[in-house]
Design a protein around this motif. Sequence first.
Motif, PDB file in Angstrom:
ATOM      1  N   TRP A  93     -16.974   7.925  11.375  1.00 50.55           N
ATOM      2  CA  TRP A  93     -16.031   6.964  10.833  1.00 50.55           C
ATOM      3  C   TRP A  93     -15.766   7.206   9.342  1.00 50.55           C
ATOM      4  O   TRP A  93     -16.421   8.010   8.688  1.00 50.55           O
ATOM      5  N   ASN A  94     -14.791   6.480   8.797  1.00 50.45           N
ATOM      6  CA  ASN A  94     -14.434   6.572   7.390  1.00 50.45           C
ATOM      7  C   ASN A  94     -15.602   6.110   6.526  1.00 50.45           C
ATOM      8  O   ASN A  94     -16.144   5.023   6.717  1.00 50.45           O
ATOM      9  N   GLN A  95     -16.007   6.936   5.568  1.00 53.98           N
ATOM     10  CA  GLN A  95     -17.131   6.603   4.691  1.00 53.98           C
ATOM     11  C   GLN A  95     -16.670   6.607   3.237  1.00 53.98           C
ATOM     12  O   GLN A  95     -15.917   7.492   2.823  1.00 53.98           O
ATOM     13  N   ASP A  96     -17.149   5.624   2.459  1.00 53.18           N
ATOM     14  CA  ASP A  96     -16.883   5.667   1.024  1.00 53.18           C
ATOM     15  C   ASP A  96     -18.039   6.336   0.275  1.00 53.18           C
ATOM     16  O   ASP A  96     -17.936   6.617  -0.918  1.00 53.18           O
ATOM     17  N   LYS A  97     -19.130   6.592   0.986  1.00 51.82           N
ATOM     18  CA  LYS A  97     -20.268   7.326   0.416  1.00 51.82           C
ATOM     19  C   LYS A  97     -21.117   7.864   1.566  1.00 51.82           C
ATOM     20  O   LYS A  97     -20.964   7.451   2.717  1.00 51.82           O
ATOM     21  N   SER A  99     -24.202   8.368   4.033  1.00 47.30           N
ATOM     22  CA  SER A  99     -25.130   7.399   4.630  1.00 47.30           C
ATOM     23  C   SER A  99     -26.537   7.583   4.079  1.00 47.30           C
ATOM     24  O   SER A  99     -26.961   8.689   3.763  1.00 47.30           O
ATOM     25  N   GLN A 139     -17.739  17.068   4.789  1.00 44.42           N
ATOM     26  CA  GLN A 139     -17.039  16.816   6.044  1.00 44.42           C
ATOM     27  C   GLN A 139     -16.326  18.048   6.581  1.00 44.42           C
ATOM     28  O   GLN A 139     -16.306  18.288   7.787  1.00 44.42           O
TER      29      GLN A 139
END
Length: 201
Positions: A93-97, A99, A139
Amino acid sequence: MNQFLGPVKTTHKTGDEPFHQNGEGFDFDLRSFWQWSASDLLSNATRGILAEFLVAHALGDTKKPRVEWDPFDVITKNGIRVEVKSSAYLQSWNQDKLSRITFSTRPTFAWESNTNSLAEERKRQADVYVFCLLNHKRQETVDPLNIDQWKFYVISTKSLNVKLGEQKSLGLNTLMKIGAKEAEFENLESVVEKTADNPVA
């Protein structure tokens, strides 16, 4: 009188098995289902199963199909029971940072398929844990099929019990602090064997 139904035996499939209607084949097969359902190798569920497969392959336990509800994930030829956990920096999914790396260490009640019952004691079921980290942070180049992008950490269940008690999860720093051994895919089997022989890190 009710008849007790034992577990259904699972056999290896090739992927060529067609869907059919009373023996009349359709133009799609089992492989097309696998492609549809399991192509997202970064999803938590699929990545976890992929990690189990990698460990099973390294330990020589791929002759029988995976059993969803077994109390542990892999067993070596010497009978060592292995629990596999996975984590990753990148998700589907879309990540801003990236995990945060965490692994589950939750004790469980074992389910016995032959009797369809849960054990009375909650505990960690395996002898050894293998924590699998998809250790890639870009990514555009992440590839869970590339063994070089994985790291493997091994620790005995006895060490987890002594150092964590019933703690349900841990991070990478804690894992290293409590004595987990880093292993390469090629020597994972020998590290698991040594860890089982010397369970207190």
